[in-house]
Design a protein around this motif. Structure first.
Motif, PDB file in Angstrom:
ATOM      1  N   GLU A 101       0.826  -1.209   0.000  1.00 50.50           N
ATOM      2  CA  GLU A 101       0.000   0.000   0.000  1.00 50.50           C
ATOM      3  C   GLU A 101       0.859   1.258   0.000  1.00 50.50           C
ATOM      4  O   GLU A 101       0.639   2.182  -0.799  1.00 50.50           O
ATOM      5  CB  GLU A 101      -0.931  -0.007   1.212  1.00 50.50           C
ATOM      6  CG  GLU A 101      -1.897   1.171   1.242  1.00 50.50           C
ATOM      7  CD  GLU A 101      -2.890   1.074   2.376  1.00 50.50           C
ATOM      8  OE1 GLU A 101      -3.934   1.770   2.319  1.00 50.50           O
ATOM      9  OE2 GLU A 101      -2.657   0.304   3.333  1.00 50.50           O
ATOM     10  N   ALA A 102       1.845   1.303   0.880  1.00 45.05           N
ATOM     11  CA  ALA A 102       2.725   2.476   0.948  1.00 45.05           C
ATOM     12  C   ALA A 102       3.561   2.605  -0.319  1.00 45.05           C
ATOM     13  O   ALA A 102       3.786   3.714  -0.816  1.00 45.05           O
ATOM     14  CB  ALA A 102       3.620   2.383   2.177  1.00 45.05           C
ATOM     15  N   GLY A 103       4.007   1.473  -0.858  1.00 46.46           N
ATOM     16  CA  GLY A 103       4.810   1.503  -2.074  1.00 46.46           C
ATOM     17  C   GLY A 103       4.039   2.039  -3.271  1.00 46.46           C
ATOM     18  O   GLY A 103       4.537   2.861  -4.037  1.00 46.46           O
ATOM     19  N   LEU A 104       2.793   1.582  -3.432  1.00 44.01           N
ATOM     20  CA  LEU A 104       1.971   2.058  -4.554  1.00 44.01           C
ATOM     21  C   LEU A 104       1.670   3.547  -4.428  1.00 44.01           C
ATOM     22  O   LEU A 104       1.701   4.285  -5.421  1.00 44.01           O
ATOM     23  CB  LEU A 104       0.662   1.267  -4.611  1.00 44.01           C
ATOM     24  CG  LEU A 104       0.761  -0.196  -5.054  1.00 44.01           C
ATOM     25  CD1 LEU A 104      -0.592  -0.873  -4.934  1.00 44.01           C
ATOM     26  CD2 LEU A 104       1.273  -0.302  -6.492  1.00 44.01           C
ATOM     27  N   ALA A 105       1.395   3.998  -3.212  1.00 45.03           N
ATOM     28  CA  ALA A 105       1.116   5.427  -3.002  1.00 45.03           C
ATOM     29  C   ALA A 105       2.354   6.263  -3.317  1.00 45.03           C
ATOM     30  O   ALA A 105       2.246   7.361  -3.900  1.00 45.03           O
ATOM     31  CB  ALA A 105       0.665   5.663  -1.561  1.00 45.03           C
TER      32      ALA A 105
ATOM     33  N   PHE B  63       4.996  10.066  -7.291  1.00 42.14           N
ATOM     34  CA  PHE B  63       6.053  10.408  -8.242  1.00 42.14           C
ATOM     35  C   PHE B  63       5.504  10.497  -9.665  1.00 42.14           C
ATOM     36  O   PHE B  63       5.788  11.462 -10.397  1.00 42.14           O
ATOM     37  CB  PHE B  63       7.176   9.371  -8.187  1.00 42.14           C
ATOM     38  CG  PHE B  63       8.249   9.607  -9.213  1.00 42.14           C
ATOM     39  CD1 PHE B  63       9.163  10.638  -9.049  1.00 42.14           C
ATOM     40  CD2 PHE B  63       8.336   8.812 -10.348  1.00 42.14           C
ATOM     41  CE1 PHE B  63      10.146  10.875 -10.001  1.00 42.14           C
ATOM     42  CE2 PHE B  63       9.311   9.039 -11.307  1.00 42.14           C
ATOM     43  CZ  PHE B  63      10.219  10.074 -11.131  1.00 42.14           C
ATOM     44  N   GLU B  64       4.726   9.500 -10.069  1.00 36.06           N
ATOM     45  CA  GLU B  64       4.203   9.461 -11.436  1.00 36.06           C
ATOM     46  C   GLU B  64       3.298  10.659 -11.719  1.00 36.06           C
ATOM     47  O   GLU B  64       3.329  11.218 -12.815  1.00 36.06           O
ATOM     48  CB  GLU B  64       3.432   8.156 -11.657  1.00 36.06           C
ATOM     49  CG  GLU B  64       4.272   6.891 -11.579  1.00 36.06           C
ATOM     50  CD  GLU B  64       5.070   6.646 -12.830  1.00 36.06           C
ATOM     51  OE1 GLU B  64       4.738   7.238 -13.872  1.00 36.06           O
ATOM     52  OE2 GLU B  64       6.042   5.864 -12.770  1.00 36.06           O
ATOM     53  N   ASP B  65       2.483  11.071 -10.741  1.00 39.30           N
ATOM     54  CA  ASP B  65       1.536  12.164 -10.939  1.00 39.30           C
ATOM     55  C   ASP B  65       2.195  13.540 -10.889  1.00 39.30           C
ATOM     56  O   ASP B  65       1.840  14.433 -11.671  1.00 39.30           O
ATOM     57  CB  ASP B  65       0.430  12.103  -9.874  1.00 39.30           C
ATOM     58  CG  ASP B  65      -0.511  10.937 -10.062  1.00 39.30           C
ATOM     59  OD1 ASP B  65      -0.435  10.267 -11.108  1.00 39.30           O
ATOM     60  OD2 ASP B  65      -1.323  10.676  -9.149  1.00 39.30           O
ATOM     61  N   ASN B  66       3.150  13.705  -9.991  1.00 42.76           N
ATOM     62  CA  ASN B  66       3.644  15.056  -9.701  1.00 42.76           C
ATOM     63  C   ASN B  66       5.059  15.365 -10.173  1.00 42.76           C
ATOM     64  O   ASN B  66       5.350  16.516 -10.509  1.00 42.76           O
ATOM     65  CB  ASN B  66       3.576  15.301  -8.182  1.00 42.76           C
ATOM     66  CG  ASN B  66       2.178  15.183  -7.637  1.00 42.76           C
ATOM     67  OD1 ASN B  66       1.228  15.655  -8.253  1.00 42.76           O
ATOM     68  ND2 ASN B  66       2.021  14.549  -6.493  1.00 42.76           N
ATOM     69  N   TRP B  67       5.932  14.350 -10.197  1.00 37.85           N
ATOM     70  CA  TRP B  67       7.339  14.660 -10.395  1.00 37.85           C
ATOM     71  C   TRP B  67       7.921  14.072 -11.680  1.00 37.85           C
ATOM     72  O   TRP B  67       8.808  14.688 -12.286  1.00 37.85           O
ATOM     73  CB  TRP B  67       8.153  14.181  -9.185  1.00 37.85           C
ATOM     74  CG  TRP B  67       7.583  14.752  -7.919  1.00 37.85           C
ATOM     75  CD1 TRP B  67       6.975  14.079  -6.909  1.00 37.85           C
ATOM     76  CD2 TRP B  67       7.515  16.137  -7.559  1.00 37.85           C
ATOM     77  NE1 TRP B  67       6.537  14.931  -5.935  1.00 37.85           N
ATOM     78  CE2 TRP B  67       6.859  16.212  -6.300  1.00 37.85           C
ATOM     79  CE3 TRP B  67       7.956  17.320  -8.160  1.00 37.85           C
ATOM     80  CZ2 TRP B  67       6.627  17.421  -5.654  1.00 37.85           C
ATOM     81  CZ3 TRP B  67       7.730  18.526  -7.510  1.00 37.85           C
ATOM     82  CH2 TRP B  67       7.078  18.567  -6.276  1.00 37.85           C
ATOM     83  N   LYS B  68       7.437  12.929 -12.118  1.00 42.74           N
ATOM     84  CA  LYS B  68       7.895  12.401 -13.408  1.00 42.74           C
ATOM     85  C   LYS B  68       7.566  13.354 -14.552  1.00 42.74           C
ATOM     86  O   LYS B  68       8.394  13.548 -15.468  1.00 42.74           O
ATOM     87  CB  LYS B  68       7.292  11.018 -13.667  1.00 42.74           C
ATOM     88  CG  LYS B  68       7.875  10.334 -14.900  1.00 42.74           C
ATOM     89  CD  LYS B  68       7.340   8.920 -15.044  1.00 42.74           C
ATOM     90  CE  LYS B  68       7.939   8.236 -16.264  1.00 42.74           C
ATOM     91  NZ  LYS B  68       7.436   6.839 -16.408  1.00 42.74           N
ATOM     92  N   PRO B  69       6.366  14.003 -14.560  1.00 38.71           N
ATOM     93  CA  PRO B  69       6.085  14.978 -15.626  1.00 38.71           C
ATOM     94  C   PRO B  69       7.053  16.164 -15.636  1.00 38.71           C
ATOM     95  O   PRO B  69       7.132  16.880 -16.643  1.00 38.71           O
ATOM     96  CB  PRO B  69       4.650  15.431 -15.308  1.00 38.71           C
ATOM     97  CG  PRO B  69       4.052  14.314 -14.531  1.00 38.71           C
ATOM     98  CD  PRO B  69       5.180  13.771 -13.711  1.00 38.71           C
ATOM     99  N   LYS B  70       7.772  16.373 -14.550  1.00 40.46           N
ATOM    100  CA  LYS B  70       8.760  17.454 -14.483  1.00 40.46           C
ATOM    101  C   LYS B  70      10.163  16.964 -14.815  1.00 40.46           C
ATOM    102  O   LYS B  70      11.162  17.627 -14.521  1.00 40.46           O
ATOM    103  CB  LYS B  70       8.731  18.093 -13.093  1.00 40.46           C
ATOM    104  CG  LYS B  70       7.390  18.770 -12.806  1.00 40.46           C
ATOM    105  CD  LYS B  70       7.380  19.479 -11.469  1.00 40.46           C
ATOM    106  CE  LYS B  70       6.042  20.174 -11.243  1.00 40.46           C
ATOM    107  NZ  LYS B  70       5.968  20.900  -9.955  1.00 40.46           N
TER     108      LYS B  70
END
Length: 400
Positions: free
Chosen positions: A116-120, A125-132
């Motif tokens: 659970e913690a790993g997926l969150a 990262f995928e939602d907020n920081w990978k796009p940057k």
């Protein structure tokens, strides 16, 4: 025109950082990485690390301590990336601060304490920081170990035939007060599995890289045999592949097949499933002569030969023994362990490529966070099984 070197901060001055990361960063293969800052909670340890780099002829490092040192790294515009080698349960809050400061991150395994913690963590990262255009890799050295990839290549040789079954042994003697056990975060763990999680994910990552058909479900028993290694120090498991891995037996028809055509009362023949067994333990007795510390042995039996991988503290050995009369070639290869060295090099080149606007080389795109969530999921499945079959994909899906 060659890429500029990347400048990093190394966070952590513990046992593993000193035994594996410092020697790896001092290898000639890491010349494109400039370590600028060593961070620790311990001034003496940080200075000792800095002195090792200076003695090797590297530029003098800055020493950063505690919260003020974290702020120093966050605000240093020359720092491209951070390499975080801390107790894994303490890493996520720091990593998120580094992402917010625009730093690329290589962080030690396990990725988190549970699925659970790993997926969150991955989702954030995928939602907020990978796009940057930030790079995040999880430093699972068994994911990068060249000899493990070599083993996978040898198993893919059609001459070996299909995998019939396999066995993984990771058996350790861990006395009370051992250097690995005596650290506070292992002595009083606040996460599932104890050594079985922190040490076990290495072995699961190796299975993920090596096996043609990785684990899909488990039937396991988890135990605590010695009070000083809680909450569990031993796992014994039967490991099953996906149903699609089960095939008809190899070879020509037998006398039973022929006889069955004339009698429906004869037993139905079985099918070939490449199942495996796992034994993890940190509860061995102190018996001489004792196997080397952290000895791991993976035996994979195929139709036409047997492959064995042995991981010692500093050595990796790969052997293939062919079946008599087969087309399989005998192999015996030994190498020093190189996983940390390779993961650092791949990470640095990924950062360089990202900064230059180039795609990351797919041949070096390892340490993917979701893969390491899967590693944790296999351990979690074994810890929760209690003799019942646990489907790993279904377990992950419960938290997705």
């Amino acid at each position: 025109m060659s890429d500029a070197n990347i400048k990093i901060a190394l966070l952590g001055t513990g046992i593993y950082a000193e035994s594996d990361y410092v020697p790896s960063l001092l290898q000639d293969s890491q010349k494109h990485i400039e370590v600028k800052i060593i961070w620790s909670l311990d001034q003496t340890a940080a200075q000792r690390f800095a002195d090792q780099f200076k003695a090797a002829g590297r530029a003098e490092l800055q020493v950063a301590i505690g919260e003020a040192g974290i702020e120093q790294i966050l605000n240093d515009t020359e720092i491209d990336a951070v390499v975080v080698v801390l107790p894994f349960a303490h890493q996520p809050p720091l990593i998120k601060r580094f992402w917010a400061a625009g730093k690329h991150v290589l962080s030690e395994k396990p990725i988190e304490r549970d699925i659970e913690a790993g997926l969150a963590f991955v989702k954030e990262f995928e939602d907020n920081w990978k796009p940057k255009n930030l790079v995040w890799r999880v430093a699972e050295d068994y994911d990068h170990e060249p000899i493990h990839k070599r083993a996978a290549e040898l198993l893919a040789d059609p001459a070996m035939g299909p995998v019939l079954f396999w066995d993984l042994q990771n058996q350790n003697y861990c006395p009370d007060g051992d250097k690995w056990q005596a650290t506070s975060w292992r002595n009083v763990p606040d996460y599932q599995g104890g050594f079985c999680l922190d040490g076990g994910v290495h072995s699961i990552a190796m299975l993920r890289v090596v096996l043609p058909d990785p684990p899909a479900s488990v039937i396991a028993s988890a135990s605590l045999h010695r009070k000083h290694t809680p909450p569990h120090d031993t796992i014994v498991a039967l490991v099953l592949p996906d149903s699609g891995a089960t095939k008809e037996p190899s070879g020509t028809s037998s006398k039973l097949d022929i006889a069955r055509q004339h009698s429906a009362k004869l037993p139905e023949p079985g099918r070939s499933t490449p199942a495996g067994t796992i034994t993890f333990t940190w509860a061995l007795p102190n018996i001489e002569p004792r196997a080397p510390q952290n000895l791991q042995v993976l035996n994979i039996t195929c139709l036409n030969g047997k492959l064995t991988l042995v991981n010692n503290e500093g050595t990796r050995t790969l052997e293939v023994v062919p079946a008599i009369g087969s087309q399989v070639k005998a192999v015996k290869e030994t190498s020093r362990k190189k996983g940390v060295e390779v993961e650092l090099a791949y990470f640095a080149r990924a950062v360089q490529a990202t900064k230059a606007g180039r795609p990351i080389d797919p041949k070096e795109d390892f340490g993917k966070p979701m893969n390491t969530v899967w590693d944790v999921a296999v351990i979690q499945a074994m810890l929760q099984s209690n003799g019942e079959k646990v489907d790993i994909k279904q377990l992950i899906a419960q938290y997705a």
